[in-house]
Motif scaffolding. Structure first.
Motif, PDB file in Angstrom:
ATOM      1  N   UNK A 123      -1.847  13.060   6.339  1.00  0.00           N
ATOM      2  CA  UNK A 123      -0.725  13.968   6.092  1.00  0.00           C
ATOM      3  C   UNK A 123      -0.518  14.294   4.620  1.00  0.00           C
ATOM      4  N   UNK A 124      -0.745  13.325   3.738  1.00  0.00           N
ATOM      5  CA  UNK A 124      -0.506  13.578   2.316  1.00  0.00           C
ATOM      6  C   UNK A 124      -1.355  14.730   1.810  1.00  0.00           C
ATOM      7  N   UNK A 125      -2.637  14.736   2.172  1.00  0.00           N
ATOM      8  CA  UNK A 125      -3.543  15.779   1.681  1.00  0.00           C
ATOM      9  C   UNK A 125      -3.244  17.136   2.297  1.00  0.00           C
ATOM     10  N   UNK A 126      -2.907  17.165   3.581  1.00  0.00           N
ATOM     11  CA  UNK A 126      -2.644  18.444   4.235  1.00  0.00           C
ATOM     12  C   UNK A 126      -1.386  19.082   3.675  1.00  0.00           C
ATOM     13  N   UNK A 127      -0.302  18.336   3.677  1.00  0.00           N
ATOM     14  CA  UNK A 127       0.958  18.874   3.168  1.00  0.00           C
ATOM     15  C   UNK A 127       0.848  19.115   1.668  1.00  0.00           C
ATOM     16  N   UNK A 128       0.176  18.215   0.973  1.00  0.00           N
ATOM     17  CA  UNK A 128      -0.004  18.391  -0.458  1.00  0.00           C
ATOM     18  C   UNK A 128      -0.695  19.692  -0.803  1.00  0.00           C
TER      19      UNK A 128
END
Length: 395
Positions: A210-215
């Motif tokens: 999730x961190x990379x996608x939302x980031x």
């Protein structure tokens, strides 16, 4: 002791997952929580007691006979481990975890009796670990090889004086595309999203993180990816669910393992070291183009630290110090494919003829464009967005 109102807020898995393959997860901040469908908050201790058991303090005395390291899978060059034992004596035992959440859950449950000496948390988790007594302060007199570390990678915001931690390895997030499918040049996260909706529609993978996608949504807009603004986060949800998810074929944090060698996707988000592994294993490496996209992207860093209650603090300091020797730094860089924070390593890597150094070393301008993650009160909403994106993609 912390009260429940000051409880540690760290995502934790329900069960440990064995780590058995090369280049396994050392970057999954929220992956377990996403799989569970929400966040789980653990109290480090309660008003009923349960403080972390104090451990022995390292003073520079004789080394113990062993040292136990709890770390990410396959994250240390075997030669470094064997050379340490051959030269200094203590036998090294390595045990692995697959997420920071798993590490922290075990340390909290053990209350200083885990039996582990060295742990390797990612920087964003360190302030809470310090606050809740999960880490032991360094005796920096026993770490003279700190002088071998590049100043750019020490003194990070989570531990400005390196009292509890020091860089083990660091990396970033970018993407790779198949030049036989996407014939134009891609440079930015906006380019990534555009190609995902066009040439690479149905052939794009996003990190299973999730961190990379939302980031990446916020990186494309040159905005704060640690925002707690619910309006901005809901706009992110709308874009990812409605514009991007219909074009996604897979969620894969390790495309270097299979997708690049097998050519199964045309556009892939991921971490630099994993892509480097894929290039090394590909029969057509020139087919693929690595991009460190602008205007901004991520910087993450894993860190050597000593667990509170460590039974072998002298050997723990000795192993960390040994791992910061120039020889050990280079062996670990060569083995894991990520920068390990030592000084002047690029010239040595170039002289040794290591391949794909543009996936390990970055310019000052590139480094200036990298941003670190923070944990904050938006984590529950972020996991909810992540679940929505995966559901919309049919994952």
């Amino acid at each position: 002791m912390n009260t429940p109102d000051n409880a540690i807020r760290i995502l934790a898995p329900q069960a440990a997952v064995p780590v058995i393959q090369r280049e396994l997860s050392r970057r999954r901040f929220l992956g377990f929580a996403a799989a569970l469908g929400g966040t789980a908050f653990l109290a480090a201790c309660t008003s009923g007691g349960g403080q972390t058991k104090p451990g022995a303090v390292a003073t520079g005395g004789p080394l113990e006979k062993s040292v136990s390291v709890y770390t990410w899978g396959d994250y240390d060059a075997p030669t470094v481990v064997s050379d340490f034992t051959a030269e200094l004596g203590p036998k090294v035992s390595l045990d692995s975890y697959s997420s920071n959440e798993e590490l922290i859950a075990k340390l909290i449950a053990a209350k200083g009796t885990s039996g582990y000496d060295i742990v390797v948390p990612t920087g964003v988790f360190i302030p809470q670990m310090i606050e809740n007594g999960l880490l032991q302060k360094f005796n920096k007199e026993l770490l003279p090889n700190l002088a071998n570390m590049d100043p750019a990678f020490i003194g990070r915001a989570w531990d400005p004086e390196n009292d509890y931690s020091v860089c083990k390895a660091w990396g970033t997030t970018g993407f790779v595309y198949d030049k036989t499918v996407i014939t134009r040049e891609l440079k930015t996260w906006d380019d990534f999203f555009d190609a995902a909706q066009n040439e690479a529609s149905g052939k794009t993978s996003l990190s299973d993180d999730p961190a990379a996608i939302i980031g990446s949504y916020f990186w494309a807009r040159n905005e704060d990816w640690n925002t707690t603004d619910t309006t901005a986060l809901e706009e992110c949800r709308t874009f990812l669910v409605e514009k991007i998810a219909p074009h996604i074929a897979a969620f894969d944090s390790y495309p270097g393992t299979n997708a690049i060698p097998q050519g199964t996707h045309a556009l892939m988000q991921g971490w630099n070291g994993d892509f480097r592994l894929g290039f090394n294993e590909s029969s057509e490496p020139d087919r693929w183009q690595w991009v460190l996209p602008g205007p901004i992207t991520e910087l993450w860093m894993d860190n050597w630290a000593i667990a509170a209650g460590a039974p072998n603090p002298e050997a723990a300091h000795a192993f960390i110090n040994f791992s910061m020797s120039p020889e050990a730094l280079f062996e670990n860089l060569d083995y894991i494919g990520y920068h390990v924070g030592g000084k002047d390593m690029q010239a040595e890597a170039e002289a040794a003829g290591l391949p794909y150094l543009d996936l390990i070393f970055f310019s000052d301008d590139q480094l200036a464009a990298m941003r670190e993650q923070e944990l904050n009160e938006s984590q529950t909403l972020r996991v909810d967005i992540w679940n929505a994106v995966k559901a919309a993609a049919g994952a």
